[in-house]
Design an enzyme around this catalytic site. Sequence first.
Site, short mmCIF file in Angstrom:
data_model
loop_
_atom_site.label_atom_id
_atom_site.label_comp_id
_atom_site.label_asym_id
_atom_site.label_seq_id
_atom_site.Cartn_x
_atom_site.Cartn_y
_atom_site.Cartn_z
N TYR D 101 -65.64 -38.54 -81.95
CA TYR D 101 -66.56 -37.56 -80.98
C TYR D 101 -67.85 -37.43 -82.04
CZ TYR D 101 -68.73 -33.69 -78.67
OH TYR D 101 -69.61 -32.79 -78.07
N GLU D 189 -74.11 -36.44 -75.88
CA GLU D 189 -72.80 -36.49 -76.43
C GLU D 189 -72.07 -37.83 -76.14
OE1 GLU D 189 -69.69 -33.20 -75.52
OE2 GLU D 189 -69.53 -34.72 -73.98
#
Lengths: 290, 290, 378, 378
Positions: D101, D189
């Site tokens: 991530y 993101e």
Amino acid sequence: MSIFVDKNTKVIVQGITGRDGSFHTQQMIDYGTQVVGGVTPGKGGSEVSGIPVFNSVAEAKSASGADCSVIYVPIRFVVDAIYEAIYAGIELVVVITEGIPTLEMTKLYPFIKSRGSRMIGPNCPGIITPGECKVGILPGHIHTPGPIGVVSRSGTLTYEVVHNLSKEGLGQSTCLGIGGDPIAGTNFIDCLDAFQKDAQTEAVVLVGEIGGTDEEQAAEFIKKNMDKPVVGLIVGRTAPPGKRMGHAGAIISGGKGTAEEKIAALTSAGVPVADIPSQIPGLVKEALEE
Amino acid sequence: MSIFVDKNTKVIVQGITGRDGSFHTQQMIDYGTQVVGGVTPGKGGSEVSGIPVFNSVAEAKSASGADCSVIYVPIRFVVDAIYEAIYAGIELVVVITEGIPTLEMTKLYPFIKSRGSRMIGPNCPGIITPGECKVGILPGHIHTPGPIGVVSRSGTLTYEVVHNLSKEGLGQSTCLGIGGDPIAGTNFIDCLDAFQKDAQTEAVVLVGEIGGTDEEQAAEFIKKNMDKPVVGLIVGRTAPPGKRMGHAGAIISGGKGTAEEKIAALTSAGVPVADIPSQIPGLVKEALEE
Amino acid sequence: MKIHEYQAKEIFVSFGVTIPRGKMVTTVQEAVAIAEEFGYPVAVKSQVLVGGRGKAGGIKLAKNKNEAEQHAESILGMDIKGLTVERLLIEEGVDIAQEFYVGVIVDRTTRKPTFMVSAEGGVEIEEVARQTPERIKKLSIDPFSGIFDFQARELASFLTDDFQLAGRIADFIKNLYRSFTACDASLAEINPLVVTKDGQVIALDAKINLDDNGLYRHQDHEQLRDKSEEGPSAADARQMGLSYIPLEGNIACVVNGAGLAMCTMDLIKYYGGEPANFLDIGGSSSPAKVTTAMKIVRAQGNADALLFNIFGGITRCDDVANGIKEAFAGKAPELPIVCRLTGTNEEKAKEIMASINIPTLTDMDQAVQKVVAVAKGG
Amino acid sequence: MKIHEYQAKEIFVSFGVTIPRGKMVTTVQEAVAIAEEFGYPVAVKSQVLVGGRGKAGGIKLAKNKNEAEQHAESILGMDIKGLTVERLLIEEGVDIAQEFYVGVIVDRTTRKPTFMVSAEGGVEIEEVARQTPERIKKLSIDPFSGIFDFQARELASFLTDDFQLAGRIADFIKNLYRSFTACDASLAEINPLVVTKDGQVIALDAKINLDDNGLYRHQDHEQLRDKSEEGPSAADARQMGLSYIPLEGNIACVVNGAGLAMCTMDLIKYYGGEPANFLDIGGSSSPAKVTTAMKIVRAQGNADALLFNIFGGITRCDDVANGIKEAFAGKAPELPIVCRLTGTNEEKAKEIMASINIPTLTDMDQAVQKVVAVAKGG
């Protein structure tokens, strides 16, 4: 006494020749604020409500000795206008204009700190020390001088709260809106600290809303550093998560920034939190009597 | 006593695995410098001259408690390496690498100041407190401990001056080269101020050269703030205007930065200026006797 | 690194700075063809890396084809301060209403990019600075945030009271700043910046000095280097990492370190000689550097004696000695050599030098006194 | 403003962030054609502005033409959390070795752009933050200098011990940061960032939220807005400068100021009602804003009563009253209205409201109690 502005504050208006700037210049003068100059590039030499207009803040400051500037310029020019004010050595910059990109604020905030100046806002209604000085767009007539400090992330809700206080005979030392953006030049703690140190202020009303953790940090500060009573109000209890409630900063994201958390934090710091604005005067009176 | 470095200084070497870095690490260790770690990204876990190598300054600092870093990394990586050292909280950064673009220095200089750290260099030979600590590439053997501070914009010329001093029995408190670039992390005034405050230092030798006005500002500082004697040397008397004499900073441009101006400024500040290096020890002795 | 006016203008225009229509040419034929294409008047401007082209007759206005040809012919090949004109910039004529000076440098005192502007355009700014400093406005820029609009307006307002015009000059100034930072310049100067009779803001002349330290991150700038003006020795020196500046004297010197090299020159003069060059072979030791240095000194030709002045720190004296040995390859030096070698590996160096019959000294004063005497035939 | 995955990827790729080969399509035919072109497996990914697409069955892998057609057919038109899927992203399959991530947001506490990285890729980061916060590394960036190489390395080193791979992830992170700042994002993101079996670093999913306050200086971003997901009322509100959020209750409210509007909703709830919307008509007064607000409330349809709550400061009560009058244009309101108007020009407003037979109150509590009663049919 009061915080940030008083009868000696000398104010210039950036964007004085615009629609909002000229209207509120007159309003501020009518209230008794010392408006000593205005700035609109290219309009130097003209006048608005009898106030001289300059081409730059530097010129306005050197001609008038201003220590405060209120900014009404359109969004495209507002960031530059703020830097101009700080470069010119203005100590207090009140930014009414809404819509500054957050990434610009990440630069402005440390820059202004490094220069030792203060910014209130952006996207805020301004600041008023009743009977002495009004900087911004707050309606002057609802305010009365007195011992209560009011600080809020909102505009009209602040008026609602002040209106309630005045109606119940609770005058204000200084009232200010710090703005509804995710990053504000002045936050709750800055104001609480100033109110704590201000001789005139006997109690503070803090009006918060969903989004961020400014209220939680304020609660922490109150617990550690304040002996004056604080009364709270948090709005947005019924707001759905993930939706921006008007203000860029009023959003519950990733499960953070809910009204419940803020109310819990304040309560645990000994701050009575009103359910609705009309409860505030009663809570303030109770707190003062203790 | 001494300035900036002493026997307690804990040094890490950025670029320790490179040709220059590994060679001078051994030299510094041999001199007795406390070299406590090295940094080369990707080489963490290895050793150079028995010194542990880390992947980052942060790791090296937390493992070793270093307060000083000396930087030998190639020009492409040096600016990042300096920021890394400052971010990690290193108090003194000595930059040997040559060739940092001046515009990068316009950013680095205020940044380092704002963090309260000090940079010596870039494009400098380093700093030595004889008998205690050597950081950089200066040849250790020519130095002897004693009461004379030496500060210079040059490398080998500093050695020449130090060699002359040592030969005549004048040992040194601290000797440092501040580098030949137009913008240096530490300038003459910073060093003069430190020497003035240093108990061990009884007199200072200042070795300047053409270009800029650092020597003139130093003269001004000496006149106002120093009671210890200073002896000067200015090289580049025969340099033609408009030509860069090796060092990026050694250039007479727009008629400014000549040796004559610098010598005149120092002389008027009561600083005897040597014509040639071999006169320096005599001038220092005279000054000390007064 | 200095670059030509036409190259500076190419950089400026790519950042939105307005310049006159123009083209660089190298022959009279091309010059005339471009002039005919542009229409008259045209400016015929010598492209040499030195100031004072105008005074030297290197910039002329042509009102017709005949004049264009005449001027191109007279300027091409002209000698300006020792440089031969090999390129011309042919530029469309401009109707000048006002002339200003606008420049930006890295200021060593404030340690910031700093603008200087003046309504005294077209004259030397140093002259204005000396005689009427109040006619120059200086303004430093925060390199992190760049130039703000209010700063560009402040500079422009110093030049004109006309707010519309000031706005256009402010835009010009912002573009100039972007050019300056984007190419790692140490100076970007427009003198004169002109306002035309129809209100355009144009860079009539243009100068950019590139920061040598910035070149490594601008590979494309290497092609801007005018090698013909640099000379082969300077090119050799640059490629080998040496700093070299030819001078008028007759004592060549090869030194390690710029400060010591300047000091050596001063010392030669102090003892009654004249240095023939500045030559710094730098810090790290390599025999190749020494042989290159020898080649440069030989090529320059005006030396009667050669001094090596080496203070060995990182530079190892034996490396230098080996370089000298290699440079002569068994042959006797064609000019007298005085060698001062001291410091790291001094003893080894002495042995090497002895093997080629060159004595070495360790004291700088002695060495310089000796080379001065030798150069005078003593 | 939220944008689709395929749009975020277009932005990322223009800044050098590696993404899988892919194409947005709106029909099954196109989907199959693209799948055939790419070869199998391909991912068929619904493009809706809401999280949890995977769990809802909106992302499927097709191993052959048949599956591509099936998945495209089943996903197109699918309802995901109230939104209809109208676009698909068809993407080449990727051989995944590792998942990470990587995200960057503007952190309100540090007031800086702040990275979050975790080796727990592909799962919700809020979940990781709650359960294993030590598995997330946070790092704030100085917005003036941008991300330094050493910072990118520090983040990458938290994800892997493989130095070569860390270098590639560091480059990826630097490109991500450039994308983030260049488009004035509030969030950028990549979840998951994948390392393929041959060592490539790829953004498998991608999300960008644009800062609404930054849109004015990115005219090109307006075309990224998916108006079909926004709905006509939201579009009307945006164009008129109103803030509008539909809710489930039956008491509509029109308020000046976001704080007061939230407070009004809270108060409705406090007195036993349910708000039907958040609607802030903003500061400056204009009858047109009021008529637009009325139009929106009508279009939403779930209201049984309407409350105006206006505290006149800059907003003038008479402007609001005129807007209400205009909105009804002589006709009787189709739903009961309670009006609270106080402050600037309160008296004038009362007169106007009286002329259309709508009584006004000045106290907020009274007004809310009344509208709650009215909505209950009281």
